[in-house]
Scaffold this active site. Structure first.
Site, PDB file in Angstrom:
ATOM      1  N   LYS A  35       0.730  -1.063  -0.065  1.00 27.75           N
ATOM      2  CA  LYS A  35      -0.099   0.132  -0.138  1.00 27.75           C
ATOM      3  C   LYS A  35       0.760   1.163   0.005  1.00 27.75           C
ATOM      4  O   LYS A  35       0.356   2.273  -0.631  1.00 27.75           O
ATOM      5  CB  LYS A  35      -1.055  -0.013   1.355  1.00 27.75           C
ATOM      6  CG  LYS A  35      -0.279  -0.110   2.544  1.00 27.75           C
ATOM      7  CD  LYS A  35      -1.346   0.068   3.645  1.00 27.75           C
ATOM      8  CE  LYS A  35      -0.741  -0.030   4.841  1.00 27.75           C
ATOM      9  NZ  LYS A  35      -1.324  -0.709   6.015  1.00 27.75           N
ATOM     10  N   ARG A 130      -7.245  -0.027  16.810  1.00 28.84           N
ATOM     11  CA  ARG A 130      -7.861   0.344  15.363  1.00 28.84           C
ATOM     12  C   ARG A 130      -8.820  -0.947  15.250  1.00 28.84           C
ATOM     13  O   ARG A 130      -9.543  -0.967  15.877  1.00 28.84           O
ATOM     14  CB  ARG A 130      -6.343   0.377  14.520  1.00 28.84           C
ATOM     15  CG  ARG A 130      -6.765   1.145  13.239  1.00 28.84           C
ATOM     16  CD  ARG A 130      -5.499   1.347  12.360  1.00 28.84           C
ATOM     17  NE  ARG A 130      -5.527  -0.038  11.466  1.00 28.84           N
ATOM     18  CZ  ARG A 130      -4.574   0.018  10.644  1.00 28.84           C
ATOM     19  NH1 ARG A 130      -3.720   0.705  10.419  1.00 28.84           N
ATOM     20  NH2 ARG A 130      -4.466  -1.422   9.996  1.00 28.84           N
TER      21      ARG A 130
HETATM   22  C1  LIG Z   1      -0.328  -1.351   6.605  1.00 29.83           C
HETATM   23  C2  LIG Z   1      -0.785  -2.588   7.206  1.00 29.83           C
HETATM   24  C3  LIG Z   1       0.134  -3.566   7.399  1.00 29.83           C
HETATM   25  C4  LIG Z   1       1.688  -3.269   7.076  1.00 29.83           C
HETATM   26  O1  LIG Z   1       2.398  -2.442   7.781  1.00 29.83           O
HETATM   27  P1  LIG Z   1       3.738  -2.194   7.864  1.00 29.83           P
HETATM   28  O2  LIG Z   1       4.124  -1.526   9.182  1.00 29.83           O
HETATM   29  O3  LIG Z   1       4.280  -1.403   6.584  1.00 29.83           O
HETATM   30  O4  LIG Z   1       4.472  -3.743   7.840  1.00 29.83           O
HETATM   31  C5  LIG Z   1      -0.124  -5.037   8.141  1.00 29.83           C
HETATM   32  N1  LIG Z   1      -1.457  -5.290   8.153  1.00 29.83           N
HETATM   33  C6  LIG Z   1      -2.451  -4.341   8.268  1.00 29.83           C
HETATM   34  C7  LIG Z   1      -3.722  -4.623   8.631  1.00 29.83           C
HETATM   35  C8  LIG Z   1      -2.078  -2.965   7.558  1.00 29.83           C
HETATM   36  O5  LIG Z   1      -3.090  -2.139   7.638  1.00 29.83           O
END
Ligand SMILES: *Cc1c(COP(=O)(O)O)cnc(C)c1O
Length: 381
Positions: A35, A130
């Site tokens: 993302k 969250r």
């Molecule tokens: C963005 C996200 C991740 C990845 O996070 P990083 O810190 O970039 O490794 C993993 N799980 C969820 C649900 C996320 O939204």
């Protein structure tokens, strides 16, 4: 064209391999999260070449992009599906993360309609506040989901260190594993996956202390920037500069550090404050908040310091580097917010290279780099 973000695909691949080898030693599956780079197919391709088997993204548009370029790679929707996104979710993602009964029902119906089975991971909120269901409400949700046609409850997941900054540890991840055990006993569920978080779980993995029972991590920053996200330390062997931002100096002049006149609001409605550091050589760069948040970048040349930024300009202290002036191109390392901003901004040109240098640590900070021509062809993965 400047500003540009130079993306070294070899370094991304190397970092993905670094994370994979750490994970494989511990029997952990890595789902790579795209993302922060808008699921850019060149970058996703580099990650797949490293050996990652599943990609994940928060956005339907990005999954669409991934699906188009990588028709056979399993995809995960990371953000909870909205009720308006059910059709796309089932069409594009093999797996999604969920916490709402109503959404699970809709996914089940849609999966039946599309003649598919959709896998779901139930998210548990371990305290970060969250997404995720509060633990005591999990058994009811799991039981209901288990009986929904078209759905497979594949496992449990948690996300930490995102909103509340809660650090993953033996206690909270242990709770996730325990919950899974209880569900298996109590509800007769078979939970194949226990998805133990994001790059904030990497320090545990590095120390060999990741809670037993966790068998999947969803990793974005660890692969892209080579860092864990609790203290932002570089992972052993990882490359810190797979992404470098470059921008041009438009003006370089000696001026005071405190504005002259009465100070009201700045362009963003803030009332700025200034520290008097006397007269400095100040550079204005063609790089502003519309390109990247200034908090998310740091000059690779340690003699430089960022004063601040407006929409289209970055103001920098150039005093320590007298050889730089108008026309100089300055380089910046990116933190997560910087990477996200630069990748998202249409004004930042994306340039792909394939040049992992042997010794990134020892390369001079000020070396002017010549990059090979952009290779726009998508390499096989
Ligand atoms: C963005 C996200 C991740 C990845 O996070 P990083 O810190 O970039 O490794 C993993 N799980 C969820 C649900 C996320 O939204």
């Amino acid at each position: 064209m400047l500003p540009e973000i130079v993306i070294d695909l070899k370094k991304v691949e190397h970092n993905a391999k670094t994370v994979l080898s750490l994970a494989h030693q511990a029997g952990i599956e890595v789902v790579a999260v795209t993302k922060a780079v808008l699921a850019e197919p060149q970058i996703a391709g580099a990650i797949l070449r490293a050996g990652v088997k599943m990609l994940a993204d928060a956005r339907i548009e990005n999954l669409e992009r991934l699906r188009r370029h990588f028709p056979n790679v399993p995809l995960m929707l990371l953000r909870l599906p909205g009720l308006s996104q059910i059709e796309d979710t089932v069409r594009l993602a093999e797996v999604s993360l969920n916490s709402e009964l109503k959404v699970l029902r809709a996914l089940s119906q849609e999966a039946k309609r599309q003649g598919k089975t959709h896998r779901v991971i139930l998210m548990v909120d371990l305290g970060d506040l969250r997404e995720g269901i509060w633990a005591e409400n999990l058994p009811e949700l799991a039981q209901e989901a288990q009986n929904m046609p078209g759905l497979i409850v594949e496992g449990l997941g948690a996300n930490l260190a995102c909103y509340g900054g809660v650090i993953p540890n033996a206690k909270n991840l242990g709770q996730l594993v325990e919950l899974a055990g209880e569900l298996e006993k109590g509800c007769g569920l078979h939970l194949k996956v226990i998805s133990g978080g994001n790059s904030a779980s990497l320090p545990l993995l590095v120390k060999g202390e990741l809670t037993r029972g966790i068998n999947q991590l969803r990793i974005g920053e660890g692969i892209l920037l080579g860092r864990e996200t609790v203290k932002r330390q570089l992972l052993p062997g990882a490359d810190p500069d797979a992404f470098v931002l470059r921008a041009e100096v438009l003006e370089s002049q000696d001026k005071p550090t405190v504005p002259v006149g009465h100070i009201g609001q700045d362009a963003f409605g803030e009332t700025p404050e200034f520290e008097d550091e006397g007269w400095r050589r100040r550079a204005i760069l063609a790089l502003g908040r519309q390109d990247v948040p200034p908090e998310g970048i740091s000059p690779r040349d340690e003699r430089l310091k960022i004063f601040g930024a407006s929409s289209d300009h970055l103001i920098l202290d150039l005093t320590g580097a007298p050889e730089l002036s108008v026309g100089s191109v300055l380089e910046f390392n990116l933190r997560y917010a910087g990477l996200l901003g630069a990748m998202t901004s249409p004004y930042v040109h994306k340039r792909f290279v394939n040049t992992r240098s042997q010794n990134p640590e020892f390369r001079s900070q000020n070396e002017i780099r010549v990059y090979p021509e952009q290779d726009n062809e998508l390499l096989p993965y």
